[in-house]
Design a protein around this motif. Sequence first.
Motif, PDB file in Angstrom:
ATOM      1  N   VAL A 248      31.491  47.542  27.590  1.00 16.26           N
ATOM      2  CA  VAL A 248      30.981  47.129  26.387  1.00 16.26           C
ATOM      3  C   VAL A 248      31.423  47.324  25.340  1.00 16.26           C
ATOM      4  CG1 VAL A 248      28.765  45.464  26.092  1.00 16.26           C
ATOM      5  CG2 VAL A 248      29.604  46.337  27.753  1.00 16.26           C
ATOM      6  N   PHE A 249      31.094  48.395  24.307  1.00 14.09           N
ATOM      7  CA  PHE A 249      31.889  49.327  23.517  1.00 14.09           C
ATOM      8  C   PHE A 249      33.412  48.770  23.080  1.00 14.09           C
ATOM      9  CE2 PHE A 249      27.950  51.616  23.957  1.00 14.09           C
ATOM     10  CZ  PHE A 249      27.330  50.803  22.067  1.00 14.09           C
ATOM     11  N   ALA A 250      34.219  49.130  24.473  1.00 10.50           N
ATOM     12  CA  ALA A 250      35.900  49.479  23.993  1.00 10.50           C
ATOM     13  C   ALA A 250      36.202  47.688  24.318  1.00 10.50           C
ATOM     14  CB  ALA A 250      35.952  49.949  25.750  1.00 10.50           C
ATOM     15  N   ALA A 251      34.578  46.554  24.555  1.00  8.93           N
ATOM     16  CA  ALA A 251      35.567  45.521  24.489  1.00  8.93           C
ATOM     17  C   ALA A 251      35.219  44.872  22.962  1.00  8.93           C
ATOM     18  CB  ALA A 251      35.284  44.640  25.432  1.00  8.93           C
ATOM     19  N   GLY A 252      34.197  45.495  22.548  1.00  9.35           N
ATOM     20  CA  GLY A 252      33.764  45.215  21.029  1.00  9.35           C
ATOM     21  C   GLY A 252      34.558  45.600  20.296  1.00  9.35           C
ATOM     22  N   PHE A 253      35.100  46.936  19.725  1.00 11.22           N
ATOM     23  CA  PHE A 253      35.710  47.429  19.420  1.00 11.22           C
ATOM     24  C   PHE A 253      37.118  46.652  19.351  1.00 11.22           C
ATOM     25  CE2 PHE A 253      33.131  51.326  19.233  1.00 11.22           C
ATOM     26  CZ  PHE A 253      33.232  51.595  18.283  1.00 11.22           C
ATOM     27  N   ALA A 254      37.894  46.739  20.505  1.00  7.47           N
ATOM     28  CA  ALA A 254      39.050  45.543  20.438  1.00  7.47           C
ATOM     29  C   ALA A 254      38.707  44.824  19.885  1.00  7.47           C
ATOM     30  CB  ALA A 254      39.348  45.869  21.602  1.00  7.47           C
ATOM     31  N   VAL A 255      37.332  43.750  19.981  1.00 10.99           N
ATOM     32  CA  VAL A 255      37.827  42.873  19.591  1.00 10.99           C
ATOM     33  C   VAL A 255      37.394  42.921  18.066  1.00 10.99           C
ATOM     34  CG1 VAL A 255      36.703  40.047  18.523  1.00 10.99           C
ATOM     35  CG2 VAL A 255      36.604  41.141  21.130  1.00 10.99           C
ATOM     36  N   ALA A 256      36.403  44.016  17.263  1.00 11.71           N
ATOM     37  CA  ALA A 256      36.503  43.812  15.743  1.00 11.71           C
ATOM     38  C   ALA A 256      37.895  44.481  15.532  1.00 11.71           C
ATOM     39  CB  ALA A 256      35.819  45.092  15.933  1.00 11.71           C
ATOM     40  N   LEU A 257      38.509  45.375  15.651  1.00  7.75           N
ATOM     41  CA  LEU A 257      39.809  45.485  15.098  1.00  7.75           C
ATOM     42  C   LEU A 257      41.297  44.657  16.123  1.00  7.75           C
ATOM     43  CD1 LEU A 257      40.186  49.071  16.322  1.00  7.75           C
ATOM     44  CD2 LEU A 257      39.348  48.984  14.398  1.00  7.75           C
ATOM     45  N   GLY A 258      41.015  43.374  16.013  1.00  8.04           N
ATOM     46  CA  GLY A 258      41.827  43.059  16.490  1.00  8.04           C
ATOM     47  C   GLY A 258      42.507  42.889  17.152  1.00  8.04           C
ATOM     48  N   VAL A 259      42.634  43.703  18.522  1.00 11.96           N
ATOM     49  CA  VAL A 259      43.738  44.108  19.693  1.00 11.96           C
ATOM     50  C   VAL A 259      43.250  42.884  20.266  1.00 11.96           C
ATOM     51  CG1 VAL A 259      44.378  45.830  20.933  1.00 11.96           C
ATOM     52  CG2 VAL A 259      43.224  46.495  19.090  1.00 11.96           C
ATOM     53  N   GLU A 260      41.787  42.275  20.765  1.00  7.92           N
ATOM     54  CA  GLU A 260      41.952  41.240  21.673  1.00  7.92           C
ATOM     55  C   GLU A 260      41.558  40.457  21.157  1.00  7.92           C
ATOM     56  OE1 GLU A 260      40.457  42.771  25.572  1.00  7.92           O
ATOM     57  OE2 GLU A 260      41.619  44.806  25.436  1.00  7.92           O
ATOM     58  N   ALA A 261      40.643  38.871  21.371  1.00 13.87           N
ATOM     59  CA  ALA A 261      40.484  38.058  21.305  1.00 13.87           C
ATOM     60  C   ALA A 261      38.936  37.683  21.990  1.00 13.87           C
ATOM     61  CB  ALA A 261      41.794  36.398  21.170  1.00 13.87           C
ATOM     62  N   PRO A 262      38.168  37.714  22.016  1.00 21.17           N
ATOM     63  CA  PRO A 262      36.999  37.573  22.508  1.00 21.17           C
ATOM     64  C   PRO A 262      37.070  36.665  23.263  1.00 21.17           C
ATOM     65  CG  PRO A 262      36.328  36.227  20.152  1.00 21.17           C
ATOM     66  CD  PRO A 262      38.144  36.965  19.806  1.00 21.17           C
ATOM     67  N   THR A 263      36.610  36.757  24.910  1.00 20.33           N
ATOM     68  CA  THR A 263      36.430  36.156  25.908  1.00 20.33           C
ATOM     69  C   THR A 263      35.170  35.154  26.630  1.00 20.33           C
ATOM     70  OG1 THR A 263      36.897  37.327  27.712  1.00 20.33           O
ATOM     71  CG2 THR A 263      39.082  36.823  25.851  1.00 20.33           C
ATOM     72  N   TRP A 264      34.871  34.922  27.341  1.00 21.37           N
ATOM     73  CA  TRP A 264      33.566  34.930  28.238  1.00 21.37           C
ATOM     74  C   TRP A 264      33.110  35.452  28.527  1.00 21.37           C
ATOM     75  CZ3 TRP A 264      32.904  34.120  33.296  1.00 21.37           C
ATOM     76  CH2 TRP A 264      34.206  33.610  34.187  1.00 21.37           C
ATOM     77  N   ARG A 265      34.204  36.036  29.521  1.00 19.70           N
ATOM     78  CA  ARG A 265      34.375  37.417  30.625  1.00 19.70           C
ATOM     79  C   ARG A 265      33.776  38.049  29.737  1.00 19.70           C
ATOM     80  NH1 ARG A 265      37.096  36.606  34.757  1.00 19.70           N
ATOM     81  NH2 ARG A 265      37.720  39.490  35.477  1.00 19.70           N
ATOM     82  N   MET A 266      34.508  38.642  28.694  1.00 19.91           N
ATOM     83  CA  MET A 266      33.661  39.534  27.531  1.00 19.91           C
ATOM     84  C   MET A 266      31.888  39.579  27.630  1.00 19.91           C
ATOM     85  SD  MET A 266      35.815  40.446  24.605  1.00 19.91           S
ATOM     86  CE  MET A 266      37.848  41.094  25.148  1.00 19.91           C
ATOM     87  N   VAL A 267      31.851  38.305  27.130  1.00 22.15           N
ATOM     88  CA  VAL A 267      30.007  38.421  26.432  1.00 22.15           C
ATOM     89  C   VAL A 267      29.418  37.868  28.161  1.00 22.15           C
ATOM     90  CG1 VAL A 267      28.256  36.051  25.855  1.00 22.15           C
ATOM     91  CG2 VAL A 267      31.287  36.215  24.577  1.00 22.15           C
ATOM     92  N   ALA A 268      29.951  37.327  29.454  1.00 22.60           N
ATOM     93  CA  ALA A 268      28.611  37.219  30.440  1.00 22.60           C
ATOM     94  C   ALA A 268      29.129  38.692  31.260  1.00 22.60           C
ATOM     95  CB  ALA A 268      29.910  36.365  31.204  1.00 22.60           C
ATOM     96  N   GLY A 269      30.657  38.978  31.102  1.00 25.04           N
ATOM     97  CA  GLY A 269      30.322  40.826  31.790  1.00 25.04           C
ATOM     98  C   GLY A 269      29.170  41.727  30.581  1.00 25.04           C
ATOM     99  N   GLY A 270      29.205  42.031  29.510  1.00 22.68           N
ATOM    100  CA  GLY A 270      28.530  42.657  28.448  1.00 22.68           C
ATOM    101  C   GLY A 270      27.216  42.189  28.367  1.00 22.68           C
ATOM    102  N   ALA A 271      26.711  41.252  28.731  1.00 21.27           N
ATOM    103  CA  ALA A 271      25.131  40.263  29.273  1.00 21.27           C
ATOM    104  C   ALA A 271      24.645  41.313  30.314  1.00 21.27           C
ATOM    105  CB  ALA A 271      25.141  39.090  29.458  1.00 21.27           C
ATOM    106  N   LEU A 272      25.592  40.918  31.672  1.00 17.30           N
ATOM    107  CA  LEU A 272      25.272  41.917  33.266  1.00 17.30           C
ATOM    108  C   LEU A 272      24.704  43.406  33.056  1.00 17.30           C
ATOM    109  CD1 LEU A 272      27.800  39.898  35.638  1.00 17.30           C
ATOM    110  CD2 LEU A 272      24.917  39.896  35.210  1.00 17.30           C
ATOM    111  N   VAL A 273      26.334  44.152  31.947  1.00 17.67           N
ATOM    112  CA  VAL A 273      25.914  45.125  31.926  1.00 17.67           C
ATOM    113  C   VAL A 273      24.387  45.364  31.279  1.00 17.67           C
ATOM    114  CG1 VAL A 273      26.414  47.019  31.124  1.00 17.67           C
ATOM    115  CG2 VAL A 273      28.460  46.361  32.008  1.00 17.67           C
ATOM    116  N   LEU A 274      24.116  44.753  29.793  1.00 19.20           N
ATOM    117  CA  LEU A 274      23.017  45.227  28.819  1.00 19.20           C
ATOM    118  C   LEU A 274      21.987  45.014  30.200  1.00 19.20           C
ATOM    119  CD1 LEU A 274      24.305  43.570  25.531  1.00 19.20           C
ATOM    120  CD2 LEU A 274      24.148  46.765  26.359  1.00 19.20           C
TER     121      LEU A 274
END
Length: 298
Positions: A248-274
């Motif tokens: 979840v943190f890795a995806a967040g850093f990737a988005v914040a640094l512009g390496v990846e764009a946010p997707t619904w899978r990131m949001v849904a997966g992160g929500a399940l882990v949390l």
Amino acid sequence: MTPPRRASPLATLGLLAMTAVWGSTFVLIKDVVGRMPVADFLAVRFALAALAMLALFARPAWRLGWRQSVRALLLGLLYGAAQLLQTWGLKLIAPSVSGFVTGMYVVFTPLLATVLLRQRPNGAVWLAVLLATAGLALLSLNGFSVDAGVWLTLASAALYALHIVGLGQWSRPEQAPGMSAVQMVAIAAVCLLATAPHGPQPPPDRAAWLAVLYMALVAGAGAMLVQTWAQAHLPATRAAIVMTTEPVFAAGFAVALGVEAPTWRMVAGGALVLAAMYLVELAPRRAAPPPEALHHEV
């Protein structure tokens, strides 16, 4: 037999901070291993971490006693072998698949705790394991095939789980600095052996050196110290579920640094882990009777 230890909110926050640091290293690792051999990168990283730990905590390490020293060495060997297997597997499979399969330590941990320690996680813990696994799949997978890289990474996940179970059983808060230092020496030894017979090559440039230093001192030595201390306060399975927030943190850093764009899978997966972390961390405390009630029942 050691009495069961109550979960500490501070320990949970420590593990969260540690996994946030681990999550911040994904982009750095991808860049560095593209410019130097994987085994050399791991050897330099953990050798520097071991030197730093010994410089700070040589006396606590010496005072551990032979039994705790042997335990710490064994835990370090497990962790070092897991690092090598995970990295070798990563050369054969996509990073997203590697992240998912590595996260399977969240499944192995309660199984090993049941078999080795006769600990029986309750239904809420198993539900949290399922939620965390589903969240990891959403965060990581866009296709999956089982090959040699997957098997190597799965073996590393089993070793990580064994390390989590062993650390939860043997770690004591007052011995965390010494145990961390001994573990780091063992990890460095395993990684240095993997570079034989030529030995490790140094990072190729200043940027690589800075990245390796950060991963050695903060994500290596510092993270091991925090994990060793935190697991003296948390059951192994609960610690494993908290640590699944790493992608979840890795995806967040990737988005914040512009390496990846946010997707619904990131949001849904992160929500399940949390949600899984909430289930094992916050819900039991909210459901617990107040101290006054416990006092009157005695």
